[in-house]
Design an enzyme around this catalytic site. Sequence first.
Site, PDB file in Angstrom:
ATOM      1  N   GLY A 189       0.841  -1.203   0.000  1.00 57.62           N
ATOM      2  CA  GLY A 189       0.000   0.000   0.000  1.00 57.62           C
ATOM      3  C   GLY A 189       0.867   1.241   0.000  1.00 57.62           C
ATOM      4  O   GLY A 189       2.092   1.156   0.097  1.00 57.62           O
ATOM      5  N   THR A 240       1.228   3.698   2.218  1.00 61.24           N
ATOM      6  CA  THR A 240       1.939   4.029   3.455  1.00 61.24           C
ATOM      7  C   THR A 240       3.132   3.079   3.635  1.00 61.24           C
ATOM      8  O   THR A 240       4.240   3.514   3.971  1.00 61.24           O
ATOM      9  CB  THR A 240       0.986   3.945   4.672  1.00 61.24           C
ATOM     10  OG1 THR A 240      -0.281   4.503   4.311  1.00 61.24           O
ATOM     11  CG2 THR A 240       1.551   4.683   5.861  1.00 61.24           C
ATOM     12  N   ALA A 269      -2.933   0.154   7.000  1.00 61.42           N
ATOM     13  CA  ALA A 269      -4.272  -0.394   7.281  1.00 61.42           C
ATOM     14  C   ALA A 269      -5.300   0.517   6.632  1.00 61.42           C
ATOM     15  O   ALA A 269      -5.035   1.696   6.381  1.00 61.42           O
ATOM     16  CB  ALA A 269      -4.516  -0.471   8.779  1.00 61.42           C
ATOM     17  N   GLY A 276      -6.671  -4.913   3.348  1.00 58.61           N
ATOM     18  CA  GLY A 276      -7.007  -5.593   2.099  1.00 58.61           C
ATOM     19  C   GLY A 276      -7.513  -4.677   1.011  1.00 58.61           C
ATOM     20  O   GLY A 276      -7.884  -5.134  -0.066  1.00 58.61           O
ATOM     21  N   GLU A 303      -0.531 -10.579   3.736  1.00 60.66           N
ATOM     22  CA  GLU A 303      -0.261  -9.646   4.844  1.00 60.66           C
ATOM     23  C   GLU A 303      -0.526 -10.315   6.188  1.00 60.66           C
ATOM     24  O   GLU A 303       0.235 -10.152   7.144  1.00 60.66           O
ATOM     25  CB  GLU A 303      -1.139  -8.395   4.699  1.00 60.66           C
ATOM     26  CG  GLU A 303      -0.688  -7.503   3.562  1.00 60.66           C
ATOM     27  CD  GLU A 303      -1.617  -6.342   3.278  1.00 60.66           C
ATOM     28  OE1 GLU A 303      -1.155  -5.349   2.704  1.00 60.66           O
ATOM     29  OE2 GLU A 303      -2.810  -6.415   3.607  1.00 60.66           O
ATOM     30  N   LYS A 306      -7.384   7.089   9.206  1.00 60.34           N
ATOM     31  CA  LYS A 306      -7.672   5.650   9.305  1.00 60.34           C
ATOM     32  C   LYS A 306      -8.211   5.233  10.683  1.00 60.34           C
ATOM     33  O   LYS A 306      -8.702   4.134  10.852  1.00 60.34           O
ATOM     34  CB  LYS A 306      -6.396   4.838   9.027  1.00 60.34           C
ATOM     35  CG  LYS A 306      -5.703   5.145   7.702  1.00 60.34           C
ATOM     36  CD  LYS A 306      -6.540   4.687   6.543  1.00 60.34           C
ATOM     37  CE  LYS A 306      -5.910   4.877   5.184  1.00 60.34           C
ATOM     38  NZ  LYS A 306      -4.661   4.217   4.961  1.00 60.34           N
TER      39      LYS A 306
HETATM   40  C1  5RP Z   1      -3.296  -3.633   1.234  1.00 64.21           C
HETATM   41  C2  5RP Z   1      -3.561  -3.053   2.556  1.00 64.21           C
HETATM   42  C3  5RP Z   1      -3.043  -1.690   2.820  1.00 64.21           C
HETATM   43  O1  5RP Z   1      -2.246  -1.721   3.952  1.00 64.21           O
HETATM   44  C4  5RP Z   1      -4.210  -0.769   3.056  1.00 64.21           C
HETATM   45  O2  5RP Z   1      -5.038  -0.834   1.914  1.00 64.21           O
HETATM   46  C5  5RP Z   1      -3.758   0.674   3.309  1.00 64.21           C
HETATM   47  O3  5RP Z   1      -3.216   1.206   2.135  1.00 64.21           O
HETATM   48  P1  5RP Z   1      -2.728   2.701   2.054  1.00 64.21           P
HETATM   49  O4  5RP Z   1      -1.526   2.814   2.912  1.00 64.21           O
HETATM   50  O5  5RP Z   1      -2.424   2.900   0.590  1.00 64.21           O
HETATM   51  O6  5RP Z   1      -3.855   3.586   2.512  1.00 64.21           O
HETATM   52  O7  5RP Z   1      -4.165  -3.645   3.417  1.00 64.21           O
HETATM   53  O8  5RP Z   1      -3.893  -4.891   1.089  1.00 64.21           O
END
Ligand code: 5RP
Length: 231
Positions: free
Chosen positions: A28, A30, A84, A96, A104, A122
């Site tokens: 993802g 982050t 997350a 996810g 993960e 989040k």
């Molecule tokens: C991927 C994930 C990611 O950690 C989740 O979607 C957060 O992503 P982002 O940091 O882009 O907001 O679970 O399967």
Amino acid sequence: MSDAQKRAAAERALDFVEDGMRLGLGTGSTAEYFVRLLGEKVSKGLKVVGIPTSERTAALAEELGIPLTNLDETPELDLTVDGADELDAQLRLIKGGGGALLREKIVATASKNMIVIADQSKMVETLGKFPLPVEVVPFGSRVTSMKIAEVAREYGCTGEIEPRDDDYDVPFLTDSENFIYDCNFGSIPDPDGLNRALNLIPGVVDNGLFIGIATMAIIGTEAGTKDMLPE
Ligand code: 5RP
């Protein structure tokens, strides 16, 4: 959603990385900040080995020169750092959004510690506004999705359950070649119960609820980063 907050959280997570560690590398935007910052440290001499949670993260880590291994060679990890989609005060997560929830969860549960890095958008009081991803095997997936709806109702969750696809209606395939159903529940009153019940349905491989797995969260806020332990 703030890129500066994501980056700040990723940077703080580096404080917990020590020479010689076996690290789970999340997926993802982050987690990508973390992998890039880790890559810089590795180029300056930090010795770690990474286990990526997706093909996408594996490609990035390779490009950055981070040595990689896999769970067969290295079944016990020191730390996983991952993002997350939602987290609550008990550090229960929905993950996810990027479709990598299965790897993960496998990588995080093989780790002594899991640090979640996220921007403050989040953090939620009740999980479920973000659609809960459920990974299912393609065979009989329609029946499986009907069972998901039945089980969810028993746990006070209703709402549309949609197969994830791309702009051309081609089903999204996970790295393990499964489908994902996104469950628009709005709120999940009993995440622990729902998590257990969903995973008992034949055809469900896993779901995006991570319960009792994260040991710490680092939240990027307007006032800097905040370390959180489960309540
Ligand atoms: C991927 C994930 C990611 O950690 C989740 O979607 C957060 O992503 P982002 O940091 O882009 O907001 O679970 O399967």
